[in-house]
Design a protein around this motif. Structure first.
Motif, PDB file in Angstrom:
ATOM      1  N   TYR A  67       0.852  -1.186   0.000  1.00 21.60           N
ATOM      2  CA  TYR A  67       0.000   0.000   0.000  1.00 21.60           C
ATOM      3  C   TYR A  67       0.887   1.235   0.000  1.00 21.60           C
ATOM      4  O   TYR A  67       1.723   1.409   0.887  1.00 21.60           O
ATOM      5  N   ARG A  68       0.683   2.076  -0.994  1.00 24.22           N
ATOM      6  CA  ARG A  68       1.447   3.310  -1.068  1.00 24.22           C
ATOM      7  C   ARG A  68       0.988   4.243   0.042  1.00 24.22           C
ATOM      8  O   ARG A  68      -0.204   4.362   0.323  1.00 24.22           O
ATOM      9  N   GLN A  69       1.937   4.900   0.676  1.00 23.96           N
ATOM     10  CA  GLN A  69       1.649   5.845   1.748  1.00 23.96           C
ATOM     11  C   GLN A  69       1.695   7.244   1.123  1.00 23.96           C
ATOM     12  O   GLN A  69       2.761   7.757   0.816  1.00 23.96           O
ATOM     13  N   HIS A  70       0.531   7.838   0.939  1.00 18.42           N
ATOM     14  CA  HIS A  70       0.415   9.087   0.181  1.00 18.42           C
ATOM     15  C   HIS A  70       0.810  10.306   0.997  1.00 18.42           C
ATOM     16  O   HIS A  70       0.556  10.384   2.197  1.00 18.42           O
ATOM     17  N   ILE A  76      -3.934   9.958  -3.406  1.00 16.68           N
ATOM     18  CA  ILE A  76      -5.004   9.132  -2.825  1.00 16.68           C
ATOM     19  C   ILE A  76      -6.272   9.232  -3.664  1.00 16.68           C
ATOM     20  O   ILE A  76      -6.960   8.240  -3.877  1.00 16.68           O
ATOM     21  N   GLU A  79      -5.813   7.024  -6.687  1.00 19.64           N
ATOM     22  CA  GLU A  79      -5.893   5.610  -6.325  1.00 19.64           C
ATOM     23  C   GLU A  79      -7.354   5.179  -6.119  1.00 19.64           C
ATOM     24  O   GLU A  79      -7.763   4.100  -6.551  1.00 19.64           O
ATOM     25  N   ILE A  99     -12.137   5.975   4.174  1.00 17.65           N
ATOM     26  CA  ILE A  99     -10.740   6.378   4.034  1.00 17.65           C
ATOM     27  C   ILE A  99     -10.079   6.349   5.408  1.00 17.65           C
ATOM     28  O   ILE A  99     -10.692   6.727   6.408  1.00 17.65           O
ATOM     29  N   SER A 100      -8.832   5.962   5.451  1.00 16.76           N
ATOM     30  CA  SER A 100      -8.085   5.935   6.701  1.00 16.76           C
ATOM     31  C   SER A 100      -8.053   7.335   7.319  1.00 16.76           C
ATOM     32  O   SER A 100      -7.804   8.329   6.632  1.00 16.76           O
ATOM     33  N   TYR A 103      -5.509  10.229   6.675  1.00 14.80           N
ATOM     34  CA  TYR A 103      -5.572  11.084   5.486  1.00 14.80           C
ATOM     35  C   TYR A 103      -6.577  12.226   5.621  1.00 14.80           C
ATOM     36  O   TYR A 103      -6.745  12.998   4.684  1.00 14.80           O
ATOM     37  N   TRP A 145      -5.692  -0.006   9.482  1.00 13.19           N
ATOM     38  CA  TRP A 145      -5.878   1.394   9.101  1.00 13.19           C
ATOM     39  C   TRP A 145      -4.603   2.216   9.224  1.00 13.19           C
ATOM     40  O   TRP A 145      -4.538   3.341   8.739  1.00 13.19           O
ATOM     41  N   ASN A 149      -5.201   2.323   2.808  1.00 15.51           N
ATOM     42  CA  ASN A 149      -5.618   3.698   2.551  1.00 15.51           C
ATOM     43  C   ASN A 149      -7.126   3.886   2.576  1.00 15.51           C
ATOM     44  O   ASN A 149      -7.620   4.885   3.076  1.00 15.51           O
TER      45      ASN A 149
END
Length: 169
Positions: A67-70, A76, A79, A99-100, A103, A145, A149
């Motif tokens: 999972y990319r960390q934006h 985001i 994605e 959404i987490s 973010y 979480w 994302n």
């Protein structure tokens, strides 16, 4: 005799490339994985983050998926848009985006905002691409979480028209 595991980065002798999902091998005695298409990825043993050295993008692993960390709202949002497109082509439609919470400050100013009256209580309603948005709970007992994302809630049956093309409204 030395332990073979100490010769490889924290994720083992090979991983799936976060970009192309091709199996890539670790360089022994380093914290680096090398993809022939995307270049070097460095694994940080302390944070368990995989960093693409060329772009500086960060990735974290959850249940064998990267999972990319934006760090930018467009990342985001893009994605989520791609995931909606995949759902649609599979014959599903999304009914909600969760959404987490991490973010919230990054993306909240990009969401459509409205009010919802329920009885005597007014609540804020957020939307993205016409879908209701919720954020994961800050006090969530679910460790996923911290890494994943978002989740799309879905139902079978594509809508009569495709509402997700409003990417940059």
């Amino acid at each position: 005799m030395t332990n073979v595991n100490f010769q490889y980065p924290i994720f083992g002798p090979d991983i799936k490339c976060p970009h192309c999902r091709q199996t890539i091998e670790a360089l022994t005695l380093t914290d680096t994985y090398l993809c022939p298409r995307h270049g070097a990825f460095e694994a940080d043993p302390n944070t368990k983050v995989l960093v693409h050295l060329q772009s500086g993008r960060h990735w974290r692993l959850w249940e064998d998926k990267w999972y990319r960390q934006h760090t930018h709202p467009d990342g985001i949002r893009f994605e989520i848009h791609e995931a909606l497109d995949r759902l649609y082509t599979e014959g599903y439609r999304a009914t909600k985006v969760i959404i987490s919470e991490r973010y919230y400050s990054l993306i909240s100013s990009y969401l459509e905002k409205g009010n919802n009256w329920q009885g005597e209580k007014e609540t804020k309603v957020y939307k993205l691409y016409g879908l209701p948005v919720e954020f994961s709970s800050k006090a969530s007992d679910e460790p996923c979480w911290e890494i994943i994302n978002f989740i799309l809630e879905k139902e079978k049956g594509a809508p009569s028209r495709y509402p997700y093309f409003r990417l940059f409204e």
